[in-house]
Design an enzyme around this catalytic site. Structure first.
Site, PDB file in Angstrom:
ATOM      1  N   ASP A  40       0.814  -1.214   0.000  1.00 52.45           N
ATOM      2  CA  ASP A  40       0.000   0.000   0.000  1.00 52.45           C
ATOM      3  C   ASP A  40       0.851   1.269   0.000  1.00 52.45           C
ATOM      4  O   ASP A  40       0.423   2.331   0.442  1.00 52.45           O
ATOM      5  CB  ASP A  40      -0.985  -0.001   1.172  1.00 52.45           C
ATOM      6  N   HIS A 244      23.955  10.031 -17.919  1.00 49.80           N
ATOM      7  CA  HIS A 244      22.890  10.024 -16.913  1.00 49.80           C
ATOM      8  C   HIS A 244      23.309   9.222 -15.672  1.00 49.80           C
ATOM      9  O   HIS A 244      22.589   8.345 -15.204  1.00 49.80           O
ATOM     10  CB  HIS A 244      21.579   9.484 -17.511  1.00 49.80           C
ATOM     11  N   ASP A 261      24.585  17.819 -12.443  1.00 48.99           N
ATOM     12  CA  ASP A 261      23.433  18.203 -13.264  1.00 48.99           C
ATOM     13  C   ASP A 261      22.222  18.062 -12.368  1.00 48.99           C
ATOM     14  O   ASP A 261      21.784  16.945 -12.067  1.00 48.99           O
ATOM     15  CB  ASP A 261      23.357  17.270 -14.481  1.00 48.99           C
ATOM     16  N   ASP A 272      17.044  23.268 -14.855  1.00 48.46           N
ATOM     17  CA  ASP A 272      17.977  22.222 -15.315  1.00 48.46           C
ATOM     18  C   ASP A 272      19.354  22.862 -15.502  1.00 48.46           C
ATOM     19  O   ASP A 272      19.590  23.530 -16.496  1.00 48.46           O
ATOM     20  CB  ASP A 272      17.428  21.655 -16.645  1.00 48.46           C
ATOM     21  N   HIS A 351      25.615  14.139 -27.400  1.00 49.05           N
ATOM     22  CA  HIS A 351      24.214  14.568 -27.219  1.00 49.05           C
ATOM     23  C   HIS A 351      24.009  15.917 -27.885  1.00 49.05           C
ATOM     24  O   HIS A 351      24.960  16.541 -28.344  1.00 49.05           O
ATOM     25  CB  HIS A 351      23.849  14.607 -25.738  1.00 49.05           C
ATOM     26  N   HIS A 355      17.328  21.367 -25.154  1.00 49.80           N
ATOM     27  CA  HIS A 355      15.959  20.848 -25.290  1.00 49.80           C
ATOM     28  C   HIS A 355      15.030  21.904 -24.739  1.00 49.80           C
ATOM     29  O   HIS A 355      15.438  22.778 -23.974  1.00 49.80           O
ATOM     30  CB  HIS A 355      15.805  19.520 -24.536  1.00 49.80           C
ATOM     31  N   HIS A 362      12.449  17.699 -20.124  1.00 50.38           N
ATOM     32  CA  HIS A 362      12.561  17.639 -21.586  1.00 50.38           C
ATOM     33  C   HIS A 362      11.162  17.965 -22.079  1.00 50.38           C
ATOM     34  O   HIS A 362      10.319  17.084 -22.220  1.00 50.38           O
ATOM     35  CB  HIS A 362      13.025  16.264 -22.061  1.00 50.38           C
ATOM     36  N   GLU A 385      23.484  23.285 -23.342  1.00 49.31           N
ATOM     37  CA  GLU A 385      24.286  22.397 -22.512  1.00 49.31           C
ATOM     38  C   GLU A 385      25.363  21.629 -23.275  1.00 49.31           C
ATOM     39  O   GLU A 385      25.329  20.398 -23.316  1.00 49.31           O
ATOM     40  CB  GLU A 385      23.376  21.421 -21.763  1.00 49.31           C
ATOM     41  N   TYR A 389      33.346  14.823 -23.265  1.00 44.35           N
ATOM     42  CA  TYR A 389      33.505  13.646 -22.403  1.00 44.35           C
ATOM     43  C   TYR A 389      34.576  12.758 -22.997  1.00 44.35           C
ATOM     44  O   TYR A 389      34.398  12.230 -24.104  1.00 44.35           O
ATOM     45  CB  TYR A 389      32.178  12.888 -22.306  1.00 44.35           C
ATOM     46  N   ARG A 407      30.309  19.269 -18.565  1.00 41.21           N
ATOM     47  CA  ARG A 407      29.116  19.844 -19.205  1.00 41.21           C
ATOM     48  C   ARG A 407      28.806  21.146 -18.501  1.00 41.21           C
ATOM     49  O   ARG A 407      29.011  21.252 -17.277  1.00 41.21           O
ATOM     50  CB  ARG A 407      27.924  18.871 -19.118  1.00 41.21           C
ATOM     51  N   GLU A 409      25.555  23.772 -18.349  1.00 39.45           N
ATOM     52  CA  GLU A 409      24.157  23.866 -18.802  1.00 39.45           C
ATOM     53  C   GLU A 409      23.443  25.019 -18.120  1.00 39.45           C
ATOM     54  O   GLU A 409      23.464  25.148 -16.892  1.00 39.45           O
ATOM     55  CB  GLU A 409      23.424  22.553 -18.472  1.00 39.45           C
TER      56      GLU A 409
HETATM   57  N1  GLY Z   1      19.143  16.806 -16.781  1.00 34.24           N
HETATM   58  C1  GLY Z   1      18.866  16.207 -18.026  1.00 34.24           C
HETATM   59  C2  GLY Z   1      19.338  17.047 -19.104  1.00 34.24           C
HETATM   60  O1  GLY Z   1      20.172  17.884 -18.905  1.00 34.24           O
HETATM   61  O2  GLY Z   1      18.862  16.995 -20.197  1.00 34.24           O
HETATM   62 MN    MN Z   2      19.122  19.490 -19.904  1.00 35.36          MN
HETATM   63 MN    MN Z   3      20.587  18.765 -17.079  1.00 36.31          MN
END
Ligand code: GLY
Ligand code: MN
Ligand code: MN
Length: 442
Positions: A40, A244, A261, A272, A351, A355, A362, A385, A389, A407, A409
Site C-alpha cells: 500500500d 545520466h 546536473d 535544469d 548529445h 531541449h 525535456h 548544454e 567527455y 558539461r 548547462e
Molecule cells: N538533466 C537532463 C538534461 O540535462 O537533459
Molecule cells: Mn538538460
Molecule cells: Mn541537465
C-alpha cells in the site's frame, strides 16, 4: 507578480485550446494515477503535465473534458469524490463541488460515475481529441466507451467518427511561456542556482557524491522546491562521462572534476543546470583547457539564440567550437570542415546542445515544423548544454585527457532581441569558480 498560475490563466488556456478545436468536438485529458511501489505504498505522485497545464489540479484519478460550444457547459471534470474515511488515511480531496468552486469546472462529477456519464457526452460529437498511447489503461477505457456508443447505434446513437491527437495543439501552446510561467521558472532557476553555489562551497576531497546531492536537495527543499525536476547527477572524475549517472555513490577524489546536473521543480515547472568544477577548488591544466572549450561553445550557442534563428543553429555553433577545441588540443586531427562533416566529434560529444524546458524537463513542442528546424520565438524556454567527455578507456588520446567529463548547462528564454539566461547566477568562468571555492575555504 504572484508565483502562481491564476485560475484566470488556466481558464484562458482552456479557451485558447477550445478555440482551435473543430466544431462539435470533445477533448479528453486524463490526470496521472498513483503507481504502487509495493503493497500500500505508492511512488511519489506527480500530476500529468498536460492535465496540470489545463487545470492546475494536482490530484490523481481525474479527467478533464472540453466540449466547445456546449450550451450547458464547456468544461467538465471528473474527480475523486469526498470521503471522510479515505481522506483521514490518504489526505484531503477537493471533490466535485470544490472543482466547481475553485477550478473553473462548469460541471463536475465523481470519477466513479464516469462510465455512466462520459459516453453520453461523447455521443453525437464528430471528433474526439485525445493523446492516444500514453496511458494504456485509459486508452482501453476510452475504447470501451466508444464501443458502448457503437453498441447503441441501432437505437440512433452516433459514435464519433474521428480521433485526433491532442498533443500537437496542446504542446504547441505549452511551448510559449506566459509571464506568469516565466516568473515561476525564474524562481526555480534561482533556487537551483543557490544549490549549485552551495555545492561548490561545501565540496571537499573525500566527500561522497551523494553528500553533495544531499546539500543540493536540502537547498531546494528549504527554499520551497520540495522535489528535483529529475534525479540529480553528481559524477566525480570519469563518472562525469556517464551522461545520466545517477548512482551518486562514490567518493569525490582530489584532482578530479565533479559534474553536477541538478535542477529543482517549482509549481511543477523544471529548472535544469549543470556545472563542472574541481573537487579541490583548482582546475588542472588539462581540465581548464577542455573546460574553456566547453564554455566558449556555450557562448557561441547563446549567440545563435534569437527570434528568427532556427532551433539547430545554436547546436551547430557549439559543435563547431567543440570540434575546433578538440583539434587545438590534439584530441582530434585533420581538417575542421571534414571532421564536422563526418561527425568525428561525436566520440567526445554525443548529445544535442539543448531541449525545450517547462512543465517537463525535456519539455514538449516540435523541434521541426514542415520538415525544417523550427524558428525560435519569444517566450520559448530551452537549455544550452554543451559538453566534452573523454572516456577513461579512450586510447586514441593522450592519457592526460582520459576520464575528463565536462558539461555546462544553463536555461534561457528567447526574448524579442535575443535570449535571457535564467541561471546566470551560478559561477561559470574558471576564475569565478575558483574564487567562490577559495572564498569558502578561507
Ligand atoms: N538533466 C537532463 C538534461 O540535462 O537533459
Ligand atoms: Mn538538460
Ligand atoms: Mn541537465
Amino acid at each position: 507578480m504572484s508565483l502562481m498560475i491564476s485560475q484566470t490563466e488556466y481558464s484562458r488556456r482552456r479557451r485558447e485550446l477550445m478555440r482551435q478545436l473543430a466544431p462539435n468536438s470533445i477533448a479528453i485529458v486524463a490526470a496521472a494515477h498513483e503507481t504502487i511501489r509495493n503493497r500500500d505504498t505508492h511512488y511519489l505522485f506527480r500530476q500529468d503535465s498536460d492535465f496540470f497545464y489545463l487545470s492546475g489540479f494536482a490530484e490523481p484519478d481525474a479527467v478533464l473534458l472540453m466540449l466547445p460550444g456546449r450550451e450547458q457547459g464547456e468544461v467538465i471534470f471528473f474527480c475523486r469524490d469526498r470521503d471522510p474515511s479515505k481522506e483521514m488515511w490518504d489526505g484531503r480531496r477537493v471533490g466535485p463541488e470544490g472543482l466547481t468552486r475553485h477550478y473553473g469546472a462548469e460541471d463536475a462529477f465523481p470519477i466513479d460515475d464516469i462510465d455512466d456519464i462520459l459516453p453520453g457526452l461523447m455521443e453525437g460529437r464528430d471528433r474526439v481529441y485525445y493523446s492516444l498511447g500514453r496511458n494504456p489503461s485509459f486508452d482501453n477505457r476510452l475504447m470501451s466507451w466508444l464501443n458502448s456508443i457503437r453498441g447503441k447505434a441501432n437505437a440512433g446513437a452516433e459514435p464519433p467518427e474521428e480521433f485526433v491527437d491532442l498533443d500537437h495543439l496542446l504542446h504547441d501552446m505549452r511551448l510559449y511561456k506566459s509571464d506568469a510561467e516565466l516568473a515561476i521558472m525564474q524562481r526555480a532557476a534561482d533556487i537551483s542556482t543557490a544549490a549549485h553555489c552551495r555545492a561548490m562551497q561545501v565540496c571537499r576531497p573525500g566527500m561522497m557524491e551523494y553528500q553533495l546531492d544531499a546539500e543540493i536537495q536540502h537547498t531546494f527543499a528549504m527554499a520551497g522546491a520540495r522535489h528535483p525536476a529529475y534525479p540529480s547527477i553528481v559524477g566525480g572524475g570519469a563518472n562525469g562521462c556517464i551522461l545520466h549517472y545517477i548512482e551518486n555513490s562514490e567518493p569525490l577524489l582530489e584532482g578530479d572534476l565533479v559534474l553536477i546536473d541538478a535542477g529543482c521543480e517549482l509549481g511543477n515547472y523544471a529548472s535544469d543546470i549543470t556545472r563542472t568544477f574541481p573537487v579541490n577548488g583548482r582546475f588542472s591544466k588539462e581540465q581548464a583547457a577542455l573546460y574553456q572549450v566547453v564554455l566558449d561553445a556555450q557562448q557561441a550557442a547563446f549567440n545563435e539564440i534569437a527570434p528568427g534563428k532556427d532551433w539547430n543553429a545554436s547546436h551547430l555553433a557549439a559543435v563547431r567550437v567543440l570540434c575546433q577545441g578538440l583539434l587545438d588540443h590534439g584530441l582530434l586531427r585533420g581538417d575542421l570542415e571534414a571532421l564536422l562533416e563526418q561527425g568525428a566529434y561525436s566520440e567526445f560529444y554525443m548529445h544535442r546542445t539543448g531541449h525545450w524546458l517547462g512543465l517537463d524537463v525535456h519539455d514538449v513542442g516540435d523541434y521541426r515544423v514542415g520538415g525544417e528546424w523550427r524558428e525560435l520565438e519569444p517566450g520559448m524556454v530551452m537549455t544550452v548544454e554543451p559538453g566534452l567527455y573523454v572516456a577513461p578507456d579512450n586510447l586514441n588520446v593522450e592519457a592526460k585527457w582520459r576520464g575528463i567529463g565536462i558539461r555546462i548547462e544553463d536555461d534561457v528564454v528567447v526574448t524579442e532581441s535575443g535570449c535571457r539566461v535564467l541561471t546566470s547566477g551560478v559561477p561559470k568562468t574558471i576564475g569565478e569558480i575558483e574564487a567562490l571555492m577559495a572564498e569558502a575555504r578561507e
